[in-house]
Design an enzyme around this catalytic site. Sequence first.
Site, PDB file in Angstrom:
ATOM      1  N   GLY A   1      21.017  -8.713  62.316  1.00  0.00           N
ATOM      2  CA  GLY A   1      20.277  -8.577  61.063  1.00  0.00           C
ATOM      3  C   GLY A   1      21.788  -8.746  60.170  1.00  0.00           C
ATOM      4  O   GLY A   1      22.560  -7.940  59.328  1.00  0.00           O
TER       5      GLY A   1
ATOM      6  N   ARG B   1      23.208 -10.434  55.728  1.00  0.00           N
ATOM      7  CA  ARG B   1      23.508  -9.805  54.512  1.00  0.00           C
ATOM      8  C   ARG B   1      23.919  -8.227  54.889  1.00  0.00           C
ATOM      9  O   ARG B   1      23.512  -7.609  56.279  1.00  0.00           O
ATOM     10  CB  ARG B   1      22.183  -9.994  53.768  1.00  0.00           C
ATOM     11  CG  ARG B   1      20.399  -9.263  53.682  1.00  0.00           C
ATOM     12  CD  ARG B   1      19.998  -8.755  53.405  1.00  0.00           C
ATOM     13  NE  ARG B   1      19.179  -7.346  53.076  1.00  0.00           N
ATOM     14  CZ  ARG B   1      17.500  -8.248  53.885  1.00  0.00           C
ATOM     15  NH1 ARG B   1      17.030  -8.915  53.550  1.00  0.00           N
ATOM     16  NH2 ARG B   1      16.770  -7.211  54.095  1.00  0.00           N
TER      17      ARG B   1
ATOM     18  N   ASN C   1      22.796  -3.618  64.806  1.00  0.00           N
ATOM     19  CA  ASN C   1      22.714  -2.749  62.804  1.00  0.00           C
ATOM     20  C   ASN C   1      21.593  -3.376  62.783  1.00  0.00           C
ATOM     21  O   ASN C   1      20.986  -2.901  61.131  1.00  0.00           O
ATOM     22  CB  ASN C   1      23.645  -3.624  62.678  1.00  0.00           C
ATOM     23  CG  ASN C   1      23.893  -3.711  60.995  1.00  0.00           C
ATOM     24  OD1 ASN C   1      24.413  -3.394  60.336  1.00  0.00           O
ATOM     25  ND2 ASN C   1      22.784  -5.035  60.176  1.00  0.00           N
TER      26      ASN C   1
ATOM     27  N   TYR D   1      10.813   6.115  59.525  1.00  0.00           N
ATOM     28  CA  TYR D   1      12.589   5.747  59.185  1.00  0.00           C
ATOM     29  C   TYR D   1      13.936   6.656  60.291  1.00  0.00           C
ATOM     30  O   TYR D   1      14.560   6.357  60.418  1.00  0.00           O
ATOM     31  CB  TYR D   1      12.814   5.839  57.616  1.00  0.00           C
ATOM     32  CG  TYR D   1      14.482   4.916  57.536  1.00  0.00           C
ATOM     33  CD1 TYR D   1      14.613   3.351  57.758  1.00  0.00           C
ATOM     34  CD2 TYR D   1      15.560   5.661  56.595  1.00  0.00           C
ATOM     35  CE1 TYR D   1      16.235   3.043  57.785  1.00  0.00           C
ATOM     36  CE2 TYR D   1      16.818   4.937  57.574  1.00  0.00           C
ATOM     37  CZ  TYR D   1      17.203   4.102  57.665  1.00  0.00           C
ATOM     38  OH  TYR D   1      18.131   3.435  57.540  1.00  0.00           O
TER      39      TYR D   1
HETATM   40  P1  NAD Z   1      19.480  -4.719  54.954  1.00  0.00           P
HETATM   41  O1  NAD Z   1      18.558  -5.006  54.214  1.00  0.00           O
HETATM   42  O2  NAD Z   1      20.272  -5.110  54.027  1.00  0.00           O
HETATM   43  O3  NAD Z   1      19.854  -5.714  55.777  1.00  0.00           O
HETATM   44  C1  NAD Z   1      18.942  -5.536  57.005  1.00  0.00           C
HETATM   45  C2  NAD Z   1      19.274  -6.622  57.911  1.00  0.00           C
HETATM   46  O4  NAD Z   1      18.004  -6.324  59.408  1.00  0.00           O
HETATM   47  C3  NAD Z   1      18.731  -8.292  57.438  1.00  0.00           C
HETATM   48  O5  NAD Z   1      19.437  -9.088  57.832  1.00  0.00           O
HETATM   49  C4  NAD Z   1      16.882  -8.381  57.989  1.00  0.00           C
HETATM   50  O6  NAD Z   1      17.218  -9.757  58.171  1.00  0.00           O
HETATM   51  C5  NAD Z   1      17.885  -8.074  59.107  1.00  0.00           C
HETATM   52  N1  NAD Z   1      16.524  -7.817  59.753  1.00  0.00           N
HETATM   53  C6  NAD Z   1      15.098  -6.911  59.958  1.00  0.00           C
HETATM   54  N2  NAD Z   1      14.586  -6.869  60.631  1.00  0.00           N
HETATM   55  C7  NAD Z   1      14.563  -7.136  61.372  1.00  0.00           C
HETATM   56  C8  NAD Z   1      13.695  -7.819  62.749  1.00  0.00           C
HETATM   57  N3  NAD Z   1      13.126  -7.689  63.081  1.00  0.00           N
HETATM   58  N4  NAD Z   1      14.515  -9.231  63.538  1.00  0.00           N
HETATM   59  C9  NAD Z   1      16.025  -9.234  63.014  1.00  0.00           C
HETATM   60  N5  NAD Z   1      16.798  -8.484  62.206  1.00  0.00           N
HETATM   61  C10 NAD Z   1      16.210  -8.091  61.398  1.00  0.00           C
HETATM   62  O7  NAD Z   1      20.122  -3.470  55.415  1.00  0.00           O
HETATM   63  P2  NAD Z   1      21.635  -2.743  55.618  1.00  0.00           P
HETATM   64  O8  NAD Z   1      21.373  -1.598  53.937  1.00  0.00           O
HETATM   65  O9  NAD Z   1      22.573  -4.216  55.089  1.00  0.00           O
HETATM   66  O10 NAD Z   1      21.837  -2.019  56.324  1.00  0.00           O
HETATM   67  C11 NAD Z   1      21.875  -2.439  57.602  1.00  0.00           C
HETATM   68  C12 NAD Z   1      21.746  -1.174  58.810  1.00  0.00           C
HETATM   69  O11 NAD Z   1      22.253   0.063  58.124  1.00  0.00           O
HETATM   70  C13 NAD Z   1      20.051  -0.710  59.245  1.00  0.00           C
HETATM   71  O12 NAD Z   1      20.183  -0.480  60.589  1.00  0.00           O
HETATM   72  C14 NAD Z   1      20.155   0.514  58.056  1.00  0.00           C
HETATM   73  O13 NAD Z   1      18.993   0.704  58.636  1.00  0.00           O
HETATM   74  C15 NAD Z   1      21.538   0.953  57.748  1.00  0.00           C
HETATM   75  N6  NAD Z   1      21.838   2.213  57.491  1.00  0.00           N
HETATM   76  C16 NAD Z   1      21.862   1.510  55.702  1.00  0.00           C
HETATM   77  C17 NAD Z   1      22.249   2.706  54.673  1.00  0.00           C
HETATM   78  C18 NAD Z   1      22.339   1.977  53.447  1.00  0.00           C
HETATM   79  O14 NAD Z   1      22.832   2.916  52.630  1.00  0.00           O
HETATM   80  N7  NAD Z   1      22.199   0.804  53.508  1.00  0.00           N
HETATM   81  C19 NAD Z   1      22.399   4.009  55.250  1.00  0.00           C
HETATM   82  C20 NAD Z   1      22.125   3.949  56.169  1.00  0.00           C
HETATM   83  C21 NAD Z   1      22.049   3.416  57.731  1.00  0.00           C
END
Ligand code: NAD
Length: 254
Positions: free
Chosen positions: A8, A11, A86, A161
């Site tokens: 991931g 971005r 990630n 989730y």
């Molecule tokens: P985002 O949606 O901006 O990015 C997610 C990334 O994962 C993208 O690059 C997407 O293409 C990739 N992805 C999704 N499904 C995929 C798959 N099946 N195979 C390969 N790649 C895949 O998300 P983010 O906010 O950067 O979050 C990243 C991680 O952090 C996630 O696991 C999310 O649950 C976790 N997280 C985020 C937050 C937040 O506040 N943003 C808080 C807690 C946890």
Amino acid sequence: MKTAIITGASRGIGLAIAEEFARLRYTLGLISRNQEEVERVLEELKTRYSVDGYAIECDVSNKDRVLSAFERFHQKSGSLDILVNNAGINSRRTLPVKSPEKWFEGFENNLSGWREELDVNLTGSFICSYVAAGYMIPQSSGSIINISSVKAREPTSSPGYGASKAGIEKLTIDLAKSLAPFIRVNCIAPGFIDTGMTAELPSEKKFSYMEEIPQQRFGTVQEVAKTAAFLASSDSSYITGAVIPVNGGYFMTQ
Ligand code: NAD
């Protein structure tokens, strides 16, 4: 030079981790579902930090695609030192409790959201960890970093989730125990971080969350990336099976 796969990575938090690792001159394996996006990211990092790396299109929930992606990376780079699980999705298919008459109508939709979240977030982390460990065990070294969420522990109306993230924390300790002593497995539990995922939140919800955060702001992707760099490095050599919160003190108020 260390070698690292980040899933991931196109971005948000994954991109920030890729940039932090590029700054440290790690050889990068950037995985995303979108080849164009991840290639663009890699080219930018190569230009800015003169790093080596490979951009690989792969769905982390697809075992065969993961096997071949990791094999390609290992063939080209010669090792696999770090995996960051990630990639994640939040389908935002919340339980329809506010309109009880739609409870059964919403069942199929909620069930498919639950399945997608478990499949990508939890099963994807298991598949990637399993395959990565296949390369790390013969090396007798490695660091696997999972990403959960505050939603692993507090109630959420997106149960798929929340359950997937709680599962990731349990997977972390199970793998840490099984893969010790040489491979370390840890987890970062971010709070609310400024990314595309939180940009979708309605602003009144954002403000109400902010009131609950002792540091009174959302975190930055760089703050999560710095924690990943610490867990990837030998500075954290005596840490395994840990879940590190990066949340501005959020749970102090719970
Ligand atoms: P985002 O949606 O901006 O990015 C997610 C990334 O994962 C993208 O690059 C997407 O293409 C990739 N992805 C999704 N499904 C995929 C798959 N099946 N195979 C390969 N790649 C895949 O998300 P983010 O906010 O950067 O979050 C990243 C991680 O952090 C996630 O696991 C999310 O649950 C976790 N997280 C985020 C937050 C937040 O506040 N943003 C808080 C807690 C946890």
